[in-house]
Scaffold this motif. Structure first.
Motif, PDB file in Angstrom:
ATOM      1  N   GLY A  63       0.798  -1.224   0.000  1.00  0.00           N
ATOM      2  CA  GLY A  63       0.000   0.000   0.000  1.00  0.00           C
ATOM      3  C   GLY A  63       0.829   1.273   0.000  1.00  0.00           C
ATOM      4  O   GLY A  63       0.334   2.336   0.371  1.00  0.00           O
ATOM      5  N   ILE A  64       2.069   1.192  -0.415  1.00  0.00           N
ATOM      6  CA  ILE A  64       2.966   2.350  -0.431  1.00  0.00           C
ATOM      7  C   ILE A  64       3.146   2.798  -1.875  1.00  0.00           C
ATOM      8  O   ILE A  64       3.490   1.996  -2.746  1.00  0.00           O
ATOM      9  N   ALA A  65       2.915   4.069  -2.130  1.00  0.00           N
ATOM     10  CA  ALA A  65       3.084   4.618  -3.472  1.00  0.00           C
ATOM     11  C   ALA A  65       4.568   4.735  -3.798  1.00  0.00           C
ATOM     12  O   ALA A  65       5.394   5.007  -2.915  1.00  0.00           O
ATOM     13  N   PHE A  66       4.906   4.549  -5.063  1.00  0.00           N
ATOM     14  CA  PHE A  66       6.285   4.668  -5.521  1.00  0.00           C
ATOM     15  C   PHE A  66       6.320   5.653  -6.674  1.00  0.00           C
ATOM     16  O   PHE A  66       5.603   5.492  -7.656  1.00  0.00           O
ATOM     17  N   LEU A  67       7.136   6.683  -6.544  1.00  0.00           N
ATOM     18  CA  LEU A  67       7.243   7.718  -7.567  1.00  0.00           C
ATOM     19  C   LEU A  67       8.704   7.916  -7.937  1.00  0.00           C
ATOM     20  O   LEU A  67       9.587   7.820  -7.082  1.00  0.00           O
ATOM     21  N   THR A  68       8.940   8.192  -9.205  1.00  0.00           N
ATOM     22  CA  THR A  68      10.295   8.458  -9.680  1.00  0.00           C
ATOM     23  C   THR A  68      10.314   9.738 -10.490  1.00  0.00           C
ATOM     24  O   THR A  68       9.290  10.165 -11.011  1.00  0.00           O
ATOM     25  N   TYR A  69      11.488  10.312 -10.602  1.00  0.00           N
ATOM     26  CA  TYR A  69      11.675  11.477 -11.462  1.00  0.00           C
ATOM     27  C   TYR A  69      13.146  11.584 -11.837  1.00  0.00           C
ATOM     28  O   TYR A  69      13.988  10.895 -11.273  1.00  0.00           O
ATOM     29  N   ASN A  70      13.438  12.385 -12.844  1.00  0.00           N
ATOM     30  CA  ASN A  70      14.799  12.613 -13.345  1.00  0.00           C
ATOM     31  C   ASN A  70      15.448  11.366 -13.929  1.00  0.00           C
ATOM     32  O   ASN A  70      16.650  11.143 -13.764  1.00  0.00           O
ATOM     33  N   TRP A  71      14.692  10.545 -14.654  1.00  0.00           N
ATOM     34  CA  TRP A  71      15.284   9.376 -15.315  1.00  0.00           C
ATOM     35  C   TRP A  71      16.325   9.833 -16.327  1.00  0.00           C
ATOM     36  O   TRP A  71      16.108  10.762 -17.077  1.00  0.00           O
ATOM     37  N   GLN A  72      17.447   9.154 -16.361  1.00  0.00           N
ATOM     38  CA  GLN A  72      18.523   9.453 -17.307  1.00  0.00           C
ATOM     39  C   GLN A  72      18.351   8.628 -18.581  1.00  0.00           C
ATOM     40  O   GLN A  72      17.553   7.688 -18.624  1.00  0.00           O
ATOM     41  N   GLY A  73      19.111   8.966 -19.611  1.00  0.00           N
ATOM     42  CA  GLY A  73      18.946   8.389 -20.934  1.00  0.00           C
ATOM     43  C   GLY A  73      19.040   6.880 -21.016  1.00  0.00           C
ATOM     44  O   GLY A  73      18.127   6.216 -21.510  1.00  0.00           O
ATOM     45  N   GLN A  74      20.137   6.280 -20.545  1.00  0.00           N
ATOM     46  CA  GLN A  74      20.321   4.833 -20.704  1.00  0.00           C
ATOM     47  C   GLN A  74      19.264   4.034 -19.944  1.00  0.00           C
ATOM     48  O   GLN A  74      18.659   3.134 -20.513  1.00  0.00           O
ATOM     49  N   PRO A  75      18.999   4.333 -18.670  1.00  0.00           N
ATOM     50  CA  PRO A  75      17.948   3.576 -17.987  1.00  0.00           C
ATOM     51  C   PRO A  75      16.575   3.739 -18.658  1.00  0.00           C
ATOM     52  O   PRO A  75      15.820   2.778 -18.771  1.00  0.00           O
ATOM     53  N   ARG A  76      16.269   4.934 -19.117  1.00  0.00           N
ATOM     54  CA  ARG A  76      14.989   5.163 -19.796  1.00  0.00           C
ATOM     55  C   ARG A  76      14.903   4.367 -21.098  1.00  0.00           C
ATOM     56  O   ARG A  76      13.871   3.787 -21.423  1.00  0.00           O
ATOM     57  N   ARG A  77      16.018   4.271 -21.822  1.00  0.00           N
ATOM     58  CA  ARG A  77      16.027   3.463 -23.052  1.00  0.00           C
ATOM     59  C   ARG A  77      15.815   1.988 -22.745  1.00  0.00           C
ATOM     60  O   ARG A  77      15.133   1.282 -23.493  1.00  0.00           O
ATOM     61  N   LEU A  78      16.382   1.502 -21.636  1.00  0.00           N
ATOM     62  CA  LEU A  78      16.157   0.109 -21.245  1.00  0.00           C
ATOM     63  C   LEU A  78      14.674  -0.133 -20.959  1.00  0.00           C
ATOM     64  O   LEU A  78      14.110  -1.141 -21.383  1.00  0.00           O
ATOM     65  N   LEU A  79      14.033   0.794 -20.253  1.00  0.00           N
ATOM     66  CA  LEU A  79      12.592   0.664 -20.000  1.00  0.00           C
ATOM     67  C   LEU A  79      11.821   0.634 -21.311  1.00  0.00           C
ATOM     68  O   LEU A  79      10.904  -0.181 -21.487  1.00  0.00           O
TER      69      LEU A  79
END
Length: 97
Positions: A36-52
């Motif tokens: 029941g805990i929300a998870f939020l992210t921000y400031n993703w960098q290029g390589q990790p975002r490309r993997l996603l």
């Protein structure tokens, strides 16, 4: 994580993410979500975002849901995430005597 409503991750310093790290991160997010805990992210960098993106392109479900959806709950800033947590922790008016 006892008592936490929200976990916020600034991904600014995560410049490289491999498949093993991604699997562990997804397992952590699933654990938080189940708790029941929300998870939020921000400031993703290029390589990790490309993997996603690669994972989503390869394994999107029939209804076009992305496998990395849990990781893509992006917020513009940490203050937005704190506001989300504060909103979740407000007392219910029905609980007052």
């Amino acid at each position: 994580m006892e008592g936490a409503d929200v976990v916020v991750c600034d991904m600014r310093h995560l410049t490289f993410l491999d498949v093993t790290g991604l699997a562990l991160l997804l397992a952590f997010v699933r654990y938080l979500t189940a708790s029941g805990i929300a998870f939020l992210t921000y400031n993703w960098q290029g390589q990790p975002r490309r993997l996603l993106d690669l994972l989503d392109d390869r394994y999107a479900t029939a209804d076009r849901r992305r496998p990395t959806l849990l990781l893509r709950r992006l917020q513009g800033s940490a203050s937005a995430a704190r506001a989300a947590g504060a909103a979740r922790s407000r007392p219910d008016p029905q609980d007052s005597p």
